[in-house]
Design a protein around this motif. Sequence first.
Motif, PDB file in Angstrom:
ATOM      1  N   LEU A  44      31.764  30.294  31.817  1.00 45.91           N
ATOM      2  CA  LEU A  44      31.704  31.562  32.025  1.00 45.91           C
ATOM      3  C   LEU A  44      31.247  32.055  33.376  1.00 45.91           C
ATOM      4  O   LEU A  44      31.442  32.900  33.931  1.00 45.91           O
ATOM      5  N   THR A  48      32.646  33.804  36.443  1.00 47.77           N
ATOM      6  CA  THR A  48      32.076  35.127  37.118  1.00 47.77           C
ATOM      7  C   THR A  48      31.984  34.764  38.487  1.00 47.77           C
ATOM      8  O   THR A  48      32.438  35.817  39.335  1.00 47.77           O
ATOM      9  N   TRP A 143      37.108  34.518  30.291  1.00 46.27           N
ATOM     10  CA  TRP A 143      36.585  35.510  29.647  1.00 46.27           C
ATOM     11  C   TRP A 143      37.519  35.937  28.522  1.00 46.27           C
ATOM     12  O   TRP A 143      37.040  36.338  27.564  1.00 46.27           O
TER      13      TRP A 143
END
Length: 219
Positions: A44, A48, A143
Amino acid sequence: MKQFSLLTLFLLLITISTSEKSSAQTGQLLGGNVLNGALTGTALGAATMGLQNSSDFAPLRIGLGAGILAGAGVAVYDIVTLPQGQEFFISGMFNDGNNSSVIVLLDTFYGAAGGAILGSAVMLISNSPIVDGLQYGSGVGAWVGFGVGLFDSFIYAERNSDFVSSNLMNRDSLIEYNSDQISVGLIAPDIIAQKSLSTQELRYELTPALKMVSFKAQF
């Protein structure tokens, strides 16, 4: 006295074996969940970074740390909800596993892979650089997959307690012993039906009852 000593020794060995098995299971749940949490957090964090189009490693560092903490929390949850004396098992929408966090991890990677494919397809249609489709598609997909994984693991998936409840509901008796030739049951609900016929009416009565012992044998 000798028989009593042998019985005591036997019970002691069973207790030690059960304790060792429980400790091993706790260690497996803790280690597995922490590792899966770290991998999920790292994925994750990388997603990002891709969405932000940034080379700053802060999201990666935060994701790794948060994943380790979350994995430890999930391990505590698995240990608390695991029926005593059983191996942990969970069955999700797409995968089965031996801890809750593995479902989240795999769904996150599935989301990233699916997002990368869809993003690349959009870039091909719009005649844009495929690298951008891979970067942003995998970031969004990771996500989305993470969100699906949370729902899958903690809401949708079946785990030990669900299987135990299902087995209890499908039993004829609360306590059962079955072999090829003998079947013994203790404490089973039953209904006693009584019919009475007179010149004016036919009466049919149902009375709830509790069967304490049932025994069946085949020879």
